[in-house]
Scaffold this motif. Sequence first.
Motif, PDB file in Angstrom:
ATOM      1  N   TRP A 333     -47.720 -63.326 -16.030  1.00 46.25           N
ATOM      2  CA  TRP A 333     -48.424 -64.374 -15.079  1.00 46.25           C
ATOM      3  C   TRP A 333     -48.566 -63.931 -13.688  1.00 46.25           C
ATOM      4  N   ARG A 334     -47.805 -62.976 -13.307  1.00 44.45           N
ATOM      5  CA  ARG A 334     -48.128 -62.580 -11.932  1.00 44.45           C
ATOM      6  C   ARG A 334     -49.376 -61.882 -11.923  1.00 44.45           C
ATOM      7  N   LYS A 335     -49.835 -61.234 -12.832  1.00 40.10           N
ATOM      8  CA  LYS A 335     -51.135 -60.543 -13.063  1.00 40.10           C
ATOM      9  C   LYS A 335     -52.364 -61.523 -13.390  1.00 40.10           C
ATOM     10  N   VAL A 336     -52.102 -62.498 -14.065  1.00 39.99           N
ATOM     11  CA  VAL A 336     -53.214 -63.591 -14.070  1.00 39.99           C
ATOM     12  C   VAL A 336     -53.577 -64.093 -12.941  1.00 39.99           C
ATOM     13  N   THR A 337     -52.325 -64.615 -12.225  1.00 42.93           N
ATOM     14  CA  THR A 337     -52.695 -65.261 -10.917  1.00 42.93           C
ATOM     15  C   THR A 337     -53.498 -64.405  -9.866  1.00 42.93           C
ATOM     16  N   ALA A 338     -53.164 -63.050  -9.895  1.00 41.65           N
ATOM     17  CA  ALA A 338     -53.879 -62.107  -9.147  1.00 41.65           C
ATOM     18  C   ALA A 338     -55.222 -61.812  -9.772  1.00 41.65           C
ATOM     19  N   GLY A 339     -55.561 -62.393 -10.447  1.00 45.11           N
ATOM     20  CA  GLY A 339     -57.004 -62.037 -11.024  1.00 45.11           C
ATOM     21  C   GLY A 339     -57.256 -60.756 -11.881  1.00 45.11           C
ATOM     22  N   GLN A 340     -55.920 -60.370 -12.511  1.00 45.40           N
ATOM     23  CA  GLN A 340     -56.106 -58.965 -13.077  1.00 45.40           C
ATOM     24  C   GLN A 340     -56.418 -58.863 -14.412  1.00 45.40           C
ATOM     25  N   ASP A 341     -56.638 -60.631 -15.175  1.00 41.16           N
ATOM     26  CA  ASP A 341     -56.694 -60.455 -16.580  1.00 41.16           C
ATOM     27  C   ASP A 341     -57.960 -61.381 -16.858  1.00 41.16           C
ATOM     28  N   PRO A 342     -59.168 -61.448 -16.236  1.00 46.35           N
ATOM     29  CA  PRO A 342     -60.339 -62.272 -16.366  1.00 46.35           C
ATOM     30  C   PRO A 342     -60.824 -62.213 -17.592  1.00 46.35           C
ATOM     31  N   LYS A 343     -60.724 -61.500 -18.511  1.00 44.17           N
ATOM     32  CA  LYS A 343     -61.296 -61.399 -20.024  1.00 44.17           C
ATOM     33  C   LYS A 343     -60.225 -61.780 -20.876  1.00 44.17           C
TER      34      LYS A 343
END
Length: 599
Positions: A333-343
Amino acid sequence: MSRTHSSSNPHSTPAPHTPAPRSAPARRTLLLAASAAGLTAGAAGLSGALGAWGSPPRTPAAGPAAAPVPATRLSSRPSPPASLAPYTESTTLDSVATPRGGPGGYRRLAEGPGWQRLVREDLATAHAGRQERRRTLAALVQFTDLHLVDVQHPLRYEYLRAATASAWRPQEALSVVGALALVERVNGLRGAPSTGAPLDLVMTTGDNTDNNAACELDWFLGLMSGGKVTPDTGLRGHFEGVQSAGIDLYWQPGERRADADKRHGFPYLPGYLAAATRPLHSPGLNLPWYSTVGNHDFLPGGCWAPGDGWAHEIATGDRKLMSLPAGTGAGFWRKVTAGQDPKGDLFRTLLHQQRRPTRRVTPDPRRAPVTPEQYLRAHLDPRHTGPGPHGHGYTENSLDRRVRYYAFPIGDDVLGLSLDTTDLGGHYEGSLDETQFRWLERTLARAEQPYALVFSHHTSATMRNTRPDPARPGERRRDGAAVRALLSRSPRVLAWINGHSHKNAITPHPGFWEISTASHIDHPQLARVVELTANGDGTLSLFTTLVESDAPATTDLTDLGPRGLASLYRELALNAPGARTTLAGRPSDRNTELLLPTR
């Protein structure tokens, strides 16, 4: 320097006066006629209905053989004649559902004192006597972040609850009946609270749905325009979401054993899930309504770019992940909130790695993700026209040009502009594509109306995602600072009205006010009435008045009918573990009079 002071006591009785007439009588007559026609048609279909909220439902028989349950019908009613302004009844000026007792444990709600109106002079000075001189230019209601949720949807990531409170909320199964209670509240308003003028319209500012699912879009359109709404998917009468899975992480309302939420005081409520998924009949709004898109309306999970079909496969499939090993979700979730999983690559990997603990559910094609084109087509479906306008802002031309933004007249003097701030490149923050930015600039420069109100889902502070749209890879995207600067340059713009943050906030910018409104899924579950007046003294006023849904402040835990469930929806939201406690905002973000200079 900001100057804020209280207006006169909202409970006092001012000297009566008759609100000045509007500047667009011809258009107003047409809108009222359209609204009346829609309401008459809805009322005809509700003959023989139960009381305003029906009677408590019986719990359906368990299992696949459950008999179909008829829709609970709600009775809409024409709003009463407008009183002499101002009035406070049915608004938070009069009363607010207020927690009883101190923090800690499960808290009950009861009717409490209202929030007074504050006059804000950040952009202009208030002059005495303006109440007698003012002329109403526009009056509307804002709905935002309804987040109508299919709580059995396989794409939902409830298992991330330990990482983020927004992944799963105990109240989510009641999102549809809660929104229905909001429709009932607006239908009963006696015009605009500050001026007594008739209300022009309702505008939604995005995240009307939660999972970007076809079923949720159908529920939203049925609620707003009227019709039968069944907040259930999969096998009818057989709940297959996390609240019947016996998992300690979630409130299991039908089981006596202590789960994570019951240890916080959440109640044992047998029959709750059957009642929450029971069919309803919405009367629909008795006002014209317009639609604005949000990231949850277009992006699977509100986060991930639509594209190669992976989301469709999972959403309509027969496997649902409901839990994760401790600590697994926090890093993701930290990676999602940082915009690291847009696809959604990391999301797909997570689901693949956790396939063994998934549970089998009944597949349902109604859970399929909705494309932007399908979203617009659904709004254009004549079944969902209700009181109008047809398409609710969208047109066949919108489809042909593949645009989800538009301009519309609120009155002879006021232009409305609805923006599409969702970035189809992925991530939950937004931006504007360059083509739309230039359209906004041209429209504001060439408009016939002297004033403009701008609507969007994202706030200026949450438009930091300038990732290219896959359909327009070479096109520049504009962030919130660029939009804010454009609106400040336009002498027409008076307010930018938005949501997304789930928090009440009113911010002055050079030349205009930014009005952000709390969601209707998180506590305190509010909508906002906005009125614009010319004060006849070189100033304009924007009045903002918050309203709660038409549900009792105090919950009766024995009432599993629609009215009781709508009340419970609010109370569960108050008690959701980890929920933010600042979403009501400061007093200066709630009921206000916002001054502006006449341009």
